[in-house]
Design an enzyme around this catalytic site. Structure first.
Site, PDB file in Angstrom:
ATOM      1  N   CYS A  89       2.511  -0.257  -3.167  1.00 60.16           N
ATOM      2  CA  CYS A  89       1.131  -0.609  -2.817  1.00 60.16           C
ATOM      3  C   CYS A  89       0.837  -2.066  -3.159  1.00 60.16           C
ATOM      4  O   CYS A  89       0.014  -2.708  -2.503  1.00 60.16           O
ATOM      5  CB  CYS A  89       0.150   0.314  -3.525  1.00 60.16           C
ATOM      6  SG  CYS A  89       0.450   0.510  -5.286  1.00 60.16           S
ATOM      7  N   HIS A 504      -2.519   1.915  -9.158  1.00 59.17           N
ATOM      8  CA  HIS A 504      -2.481   1.762  -7.704  1.00 59.17           C
ATOM      9  C   HIS A 504      -3.170   0.455  -7.330  1.00 59.17           C
ATOM     10  O   HIS A 504      -4.160   0.059  -7.972  1.00 59.17           O
ATOM     11  CB  HIS A 504      -3.174   2.953  -7.033  1.00 59.17           C
ATOM     12  CG  HIS A 504      -3.235   2.852  -5.542  1.00 59.17           C
ATOM     13  ND1 HIS A 504      -2.122   2.628  -4.776  1.00 59.17           N
ATOM     14  CD2 HIS A 504      -4.279   2.951  -4.673  1.00 59.17           C
ATOM     15  CE1 HIS A 504      -2.464   2.588  -3.512  1.00 59.17           C
ATOM     16  NE2 HIS A 504      -3.778   2.773  -3.415  1.00 59.17           N
TER      17      HIS A 504
END
Length: 948
Positions: A89, A504
């Site tokens: 990510c 994330h």
């Protein structure tokens, strides 16, 4: 997160930092009695691991819904996502931020090395950098022109991972960002002439992302300077509230008294930006190492940053001016601190841990002095026996204390104390009171306390006003024009959610063309807002916060300007942006993607149950079916409609009950022929405009206008491919069956231009109906100007439809009659206003004629099929204005009439400028019909009918 240990269950609802963990451990020891610190640490680690798993699940939510290749299709020109190929990510967030910077995208897409340079590249690093650039070019090309909803970055990611000798652990994104810029710089340097310092300054990456700052160190009266280059500028978060404070802290280091000097000379260090890059990136340091826990942890402190920041005060050329301002700011802050300290003394008066507002304490002392002892009767209290206070005395004590005469024999009126009570008491017990107090003592105490409280309140108000003034002055210290010449606009914010060891990443990127914020979260791309960006990026509330801010120089429009065609000057989109080599690469990938879709659909159709039964059922004459598209896609279409078979007479196979042991429901295509028959029968019925069946479905419109069979069959198929209809297994099977058959129609079997033209005509028909309906509703309420505008548009648009058939549009006589009524009414109104002779009314009358009446007359005069009623109305209007010539009027009015009359009489040489109608909402067919029925009834009954 529920954590169990030794029969004790602890529930954690917190995202914990190191200090919070220590605090919670101490509390758990007290609550549970468990003294084993290792057990508690294990519990906290379980909590952290489950939190990381939750974040990972959240990250995969966007991809879990993509159950088939059919859901991977890009919608129109919506941005393309980047697939997460395993803890990547961070890569998606960084690449999206750079890709959506047009100047950088152009550099990557147009990157080229000659054969001569390629032959000289022998080292491993050169080959790796060239390979990475080629993968990045391909990735960018796919993000420009792919028909996929998201692309796979595996090849480029693997090259980066190999450099760090790891493939699983989530990496520090700042390391990868630095590595990415280094590789890009080296790759572009290969295309330069040489490797000396001067050549490197012409490197596009250096020019775009790198700046310089000068460090000035003062020691024993001497100033030492050192100039350094920077790419991503690091900033500390701890101890600061906003980005400007971070920059101030990074620019100036505290002066330290020299230990080697007898004169007490101080030394310090200052940094000033010498040259700012067009793309200025701030790296926010939100991670620190906790020595007690032996691991890194994230700083969740709130830090604000603006959409536009002015960098003037940090430039070396503004050193003297900034020093002067900093001195003023320092003095103002010192004054502000003194005032805030005084105000705090008023708000927290007393010693020890118990402190209260001084004004409230004076009030309570006054209440004590005026409270009557409960053991004294009213007749024994000399204060109650005295005369009531004069109005002046009562007024002076208003807002501070109740009149003495209002105190009851056993208790006084309860007074709310904000720091001792949560709400007003209902039953108040007897209050303490002085055992004895004379009238003279009471008067003296009241006078002093009231005066002191008034003085305290005045002092507090003055302090607050002074603090507000100083705060406003501080905010505006750097707001004058001289220090607002170098604006930088926020382009992207890279966000991290989670802890130091797991989390994330996603990015908020500003869409400069459409002036909106977009959120890029792997394959999920959604429109966002500044409010959402603040919640996720400022930090302080959750464990999500910004770790990187990308600003661009707002004075350089070429940074965000899209490519344009050299000849036409038009903005290029899609494939037009790509060089020929990359265009062929993307076209080939799109072809493979279409093949993937076809193979997936074919595989799904092979596994569908009872496929042969559906083909048989749909092929039985004479009902047309969806399978006829597959069997005979170019067969001539019969225009006689479906046969006389009753709708409820279905084939025997359809009436057989399914065995109870069969688990998978049969994909039922029988609904489609029934829908075909229903719509065909509906198209044969005669209906009034208030019940126009064409509004209910495009097929009714097609049937009435004898559209080709291929157009009708494809429309019916597409009706059942709508993803919104997949509300159960049966509907899903129908949807997939229709999709499969739709893909079997080959390009040579269908004239798509003809197909799209039919659907454009239908949308135009509905638009005409809405114009007519809206015009009638305005006419119903007496808004003639708005009504005539809508009705004129309806008539003109309807005329273009009726050229191809009587059933293509709405009955033009219905539009004409109300257009005529509005035109006549407006002309009479404009004539009255004009003939009044008053300047304001004359101007209004001329405005009515110019905006609506004259354009409508000109359009009507050019209509060869105009009815006699319309011609008579036009002649009447023109005759009326001609008659005005014989009337007695002022010279100025006569001049205006002379200017107006030619436009009324002859518009053949003028261009008709008709005001565009506002956009209207296309309601459902039933709503449109019911609204038309209501407005017609209202017009004919001369009463307004409201449709709810």
């Amino acid at each position: 997160v529920h954590v169990h240990f030794d029969s004790v269950k602890v529930v954690f609802f917190l995202r914990l930092s190191g200090q919070q963990s220590e605090m919670l451990i101490n509390q758990l020891k007290e609550i549970t009695g468990i003294q084993d610190q290792q057990i508690l640490y294990r519990a906290l680690n379980v909590s952290a691991e489950e939190n990381a798993a939750r974040i990972k699940r959240k990250r995969c939510e966007a991809q879990s819904d993509l159950c088939s290749p059919a859901d991977w299709i890009r919608q129109d020109d919506w941005p393309v996502g980047i697939r997460n190929v395993g803890n990547t990510c961070w890569f998606s967030a960084v690449i999206q931020s750079l890709f959506h910077l047009p100047v950088f995208r152009r550099l990557v897409l147009n990157y080229h090395l000659s054969e001569r340079v390629l032959e000289k590249c022998k080292s491993h690093s050169d080959k790796r950098n060239i390979a990475f650039m080629q993968e990045l070019r391909c990735l960018f090309a796919l993000m420009v022109g792919s028909t996929r909803r998201f692309v796979d970055p595996s090849a480029a990611v693997e090259l980066l991972r190999d450099a760090f000798r790891t493939s699983e652990a989530q990496q520090d994104v700042s390391e990868f960002s630095h590595k990415l810029l280094d590789w890009l710089e080296d790759a572009f340097q290969l295309a330069a002439k040489g490797n000396n310092a001067e050549d490197k300054q012409h490197n596009p990456m250096v020019q775009l992302f790198y700046g310089t700052f000068v460090t000035e160190r003062r020691h024993e009266g001497k100033t030492l300077c050192n100039i350094e280059q920077f790419g991503q500028y690091p900033l500390q978060v701890n101890g600061f509230n906003n980005l400007d404070e971070c920059l101030e802290g990074a620019m100036v280091e505290k002066e330290i008294e020299s230990l080697h000097s007898d004169n007490g000379v101080t030394s310090g260090r200052e940094r000033w930006f010498k040259k700012l890059p067009p793309v200025l990136t701030f790296e926010l340091s939100r991670f620190e190492f906790n020595t007690q826990l032996g691991r890194p942890e994230k700083i969740h402190k709130k830090l604000e940053f603006p959409q536009i920041i002015y960098m003037d005060r940090y430039l070396h050329k503004n050193l003297e001016r900034t020093h002067e301002r900093r001195g003023e700011v320092k003095k103002l802050k010192e004054q502000l601190a003194v005032l805030q300290q005084k105000l705090e003394c008023y708000k927290n008066y007393g010693s020890g841990p118990t402190k209260y507002p001084l004004a409230d304490m004076l009030q309570f002392v006054l209440e004590f002095a005026t409270t009557k002892p409960t053991s004294v009767s009213p007749t024994e209290d000399p204060r109650l026996a005295a005369s009531s206070p004069t109005p002046t005395e009562a007024d002076s004590s208003e807002g501070l204390v109740s009149s003495v005469s209002s105190v009851s024999s056993c208790q006084r009126t309860p007074i709310y104390k904000p720091f001792t009570q949560c709400r007003h008491p209902i039953d108040c017990p007897p209050h303490p009171a002085p055992h004895s107090i004379t009238e003279e003592e009471l008067h003296f105490v009241k006078t002093c306390l009231q005066r002191w409280r008034t003085e305290v309140e005045n002092d507090i108000n003055e302090l607050k006003a002074s603090i507000d003034r100083l705060s406003q002055t501080l905010e505006g210290m750097y707001s004058d024009t001289s220090l607002c010449q170098v604006p930088y606009r926020l382009h992207a914010v890279l966000v991290h959610e989670g802890q130091a060891s797991a989390g994330h990443y996603w990015a908020y990127i500003y869409d400069h063309a459409n002036q909106r914020w977009m959120k890029y979260n792997d394959v999920s791309i959604t429109e966002s807002s500044w409010d959402e960006l603040e919640r996720d990026s400022f930090g302080g509330m959750t464990n999500a916060s910004a770790y990187c801010l990308m600003y661009i120089d707002d004075r350089l429009p070429h940074l965000i300007t899209e490519d344009t065609d050299d000849e036409t000057g038009q903005v290029l989109h899609g494939m037009d942006l790509l060089p020929a080599v990359l265009r062929r690469y993307v076209q080939e990938d799109n072809r493979w993607f279409q093949q993937e879709l076809s193979e997936w659909e074919e595989q799904f159709c092979q596994t569908a149950t009872a496929q042969e039964e559906f083909t048989t059922a749909s092929a039985e004459p004479p009902n047309p079916s969806l399978d006829s598209v597959q069997q005979t896609p170019v067969e001539p279409a019969p225009q006689s409609g479906p046969p006389a078979e009753e709708p409820d007479q279905e084939p025997a196979s359809e009436t057989q009950p399914e065995p109870e042991t069969e688990k998978d429901p049969e994909p039922d295509i029988r609904e489609k022929p029934e829908e075909y028959s229903r719509l065909y029968e509906l198209s044969q019925e005669e209906a009034t405009p208030q019940e126009d069946a064409r509004l209910q479905h495009a097929l009714v419109y097609f049937f009435q206008n004898k559209a080709p069979k291929r157009v009708i069959e494809r429309t019916l198929l597409e009706q059942f491919t709508d993803r919104n209809l997949s509300f159960d297994e049966r509907a899903i099977s129908i949807m997939r069956e229709a999709r499969a058959k739709l893909r079997l129609i080959k390009p040579e079997d269908m004239d798509m231009d003809e197909y799209l033209q039919w659907h454009d005509d239908y949308r135009l028909f509905r638009t005409v109906f809405v114009y007519l309906l809206t015009g009638l509703e305005h006419y119903q309420h007496g808004k003639m100007r708005e009504a005539l505008n809508y009705l004129t548009h309806a008539y003109e648009t309807n005329g273009s439809l009726l050229k191809n058939g009587d059933k293509r549009g709405v009955d033009k006589s219905l539009i004409a009659v109300y257009r005529r009524k509005c035109l006549t009414a407006l002309n009479e109104s404009a004539s009255r206003l004009f003939c009044s002779g008053e300047d304001g009314k004359v101007e209004e009358g001329v405005s009515v004629m110019d905006e609506v009446v004259i354009p409508c007359l000109h359009l009507m005069s050019r209509d060869s099929s105009l009815s006699q009623e319309d011609r008579d109305a036009m002649e009447s209007i023109r005759s009326h204005w001609c008659c005005c010539l014989g009337q007695d009027m002022d010279d100025s009015l006569q001049v205006k009439l002379g200017e107006l009359l030619p436009r009324v009489l002859d518009g053949s040489t003028e261009t008709v400028v008709l005001k565009d109608p506002p956009k209207v909402h296309m309601n459902q067919a039933h709503d449109l019909c019911s609204r038309l029925a209501a407005v017609m009834e209202s017009i004919h009954n001369t009463s307004v009918v409201i449709v709810k």
